[in-house]
Write a protein that holds these residues in place. Structure first.
Motif, PDB file in Angstrom:
ATOM      1  N   GLU A 121       5.673 -31.787   4.640  1.00  0.00           N
ATOM      2  CA  GLU A 121       6.165 -31.534   5.989  1.00  0.00           C
ATOM      3  C   GLU A 121       6.992 -30.259   5.915  1.00  0.00           C
ATOM      4  O   GLU A 121       7.828 -30.098   5.027  1.00  0.00           O
ATOM      5  CB  GLU A 121       7.053 -32.683   6.464  1.00  0.00           C
ATOM      6  N   TYR A 123       9.457 -28.018   8.392  1.00  0.00           N
ATOM      7  CA  TYR A 123      10.127 -28.149   9.694  1.00  0.00           C
ATOM      8  C   TYR A 123      11.477 -27.449   9.693  1.00  0.00           C
ATOM      9  O   TYR A 123      11.992 -27.051   8.646  1.00  0.00           O
ATOM     10  CB  TYR A 123      10.285 -29.621  10.056  1.00  0.00           C
ATOM     11  N   ASP A 127      19.645 -29.269  14.356  1.00  0.00           N
ATOM     12  CA  ASP A 127      19.879 -29.839  15.700  1.00  0.00           C
ATOM     13  C   ASP A 127      18.658 -30.401  16.426  1.00  0.00           C
ATOM     14  O   ASP A 127      18.440 -30.101  17.596  1.00  0.00           O
ATOM     15  CB  ASP A 127      20.534 -28.789  16.609  1.00  0.00           C
ATOM     16  N   GLY A 128      17.829 -31.184  15.777  1.00  0.00           N
ATOM     17  CA  GLY A 128      16.693 -31.805  16.440  1.00  0.00           C
ATOM     18  C   GLY A 128      15.556 -30.863  16.778  1.00  0.00           C
ATOM     19  O   GLY A 128      14.684 -31.192  17.583  1.00  0.00           O
ATOM     20  N   HIS A 129      15.530 -29.673  16.157  1.00  0.00           N
ATOM     21  CA  HIS A 129      14.460 -28.709  16.451  1.00  0.00           C
ATOM     22  C   HIS A 129      13.089 -29.238  16.042  1.00  0.00           C
ATOM     23  O   HIS A 129      12.080 -28.895  16.655  1.00  0.00           O
ATOM     24  CB  HIS A 129      14.743 -27.370  15.763  1.00  0.00           C
ATOM     25  N   GLU A 130      13.052 -30.087  15.026  1.00  0.00           N
ATOM     26  CA  GLU A 130      11.781 -30.686  14.607  1.00  0.00           C
ATOM     27  C   GLU A 130      11.154 -31.465  15.768  1.00  0.00           C
ATOM     28  O   GLU A 130       9.959 -31.365  16.026  1.00  0.00           O
ATOM     29  CB  GLU A 130      12.002 -31.609  13.406  1.00  0.00           C
ATOM     30  N   ASP A 131      11.989 -32.218  16.495  1.00  0.00           N
ATOM     31  CA  ASP A 131      11.491 -32.998  17.638  1.00  0.00           C
ATOM     32  C   ASP A 131      11.050 -32.108  18.796  1.00  0.00           C
ATOM     33  O   ASP A 131      10.298 -32.544  19.670  1.00  0.00           O
ATOM     34  CB  ASP A 131      12.575 -33.961  18.130  1.00  0.00           C
ATOM     35  N   LEU A 132      11.510 -30.853  18.809  1.00  0.00           N
ATOM     36  CA  LEU A 132      11.115 -29.903  19.863  1.00  0.00           C
ATOM     37  C   LEU A 132       9.860 -29.121  19.488  1.00  0.00           C
ATOM     38  O   LEU A 132       9.460 -28.211  20.200  1.00  0.00           O
ATOM     39  CB  LEU A 132      12.271 -28.932  20.150  1.00  0.00           C
ATOM     40  N   GLY A 133       9.244 -29.478  18.361  1.00  0.00           N
ATOM     41  CA  GLY A 133       7.973 -28.847  17.981  1.00  0.00           C
ATOM     42  C   GLY A 133       8.036 -27.908  16.800  1.00  0.00           C
ATOM     43  O   GLY A 133       7.027 -27.325  16.426  1.00  0.00           O
ATOM     44  N   LYS A 135       7.652 -27.890  13.667  1.00  0.00           N
ATOM     45  CA  LYS A 135       7.167 -28.606  12.493  1.00  0.00           C
ATOM     46  C   LYS A 135       5.696 -28.309  12.298  1.00  0.00           C
ATOM     47  O   LYS A 135       4.974 -27.955  13.237  1.00  0.00           O
ATOM     48  CB  LYS A 135       7.389 -30.105  12.639  1.00  0.00           C
TER      49      LYS A 135
END
Length: 157
Positions: A121, A123, A127-133, A135
């Protein structure tokens, strides 16, 4: 009347000279080969034998790798933050967990990693950038497909 005519011509000549000076100044500040600090040329390959360089461009909110296929071995990821927010690069898989420093917009860093065969992986851990795409996944190594020397009987569709 003669004075008015001369003043008009002098004014137009002065205006033309000012425009030419402005255009010359803008051309000197623009691109070209004059020594600006930004470059668009790709970075040179690593001077270390056996080490492959990969560009990792981080933007808001995307990771672009210059390479799509990987073989097991040593890599230097040239991480560049082309976004407007702080970013970092983390690579997690069979070779361990490797993270670059957090980069301010415009900053760059190198991340040296030895990749083993398997899935990773990749990513941004900020600050949650992975959840914002921010990755992606890479697969390293694996067996190469055997060459089929026997003609296929299917039509290939």
């Amino acid at each position: 009347m003669t004075r008015t005519l001369i003043r008009g011509r002098v004014g137009r000549v002065g205006l033309g000279l000012a425009a030419a000076a402005l255009a010359g100044g803008l051309a000197a500040c623009g691109g070209g080969s004059g020594g600006g600090s930004a470059t668009t040329a790709p970075p040179a390959r690593s001077a270390e034998p056996g080490v492959t360089q990969v560009n990792a461009d981080l933007t808001d909110f995307h990771i672009a790798l210059s390479q799509k296929t990987f073989k097991a071995g040593a890599y230097t990821f040239l991480v560049k933050n082309d976004g407007h927010h702080d970013h970092a690069l983390e690579i997690e898989g069979p070779g361990g967990e490797h993270r670059s420093q957090t980069l301010a917009p415009g900053a760059s860093a190198k991340l040296n990693v030895t990749l083993k065969s398997g899935s990773y992986e990749v990513y941004c851990p900020v600050d949650g950038h992975e959840d914002l795409g921010m990755k992606t996944e890479i697969t390293v190594g694996g067996a190469t497909a055997p060459v089929n020397e026997t003609p296929s009987t299917s039509n290939g569709y």
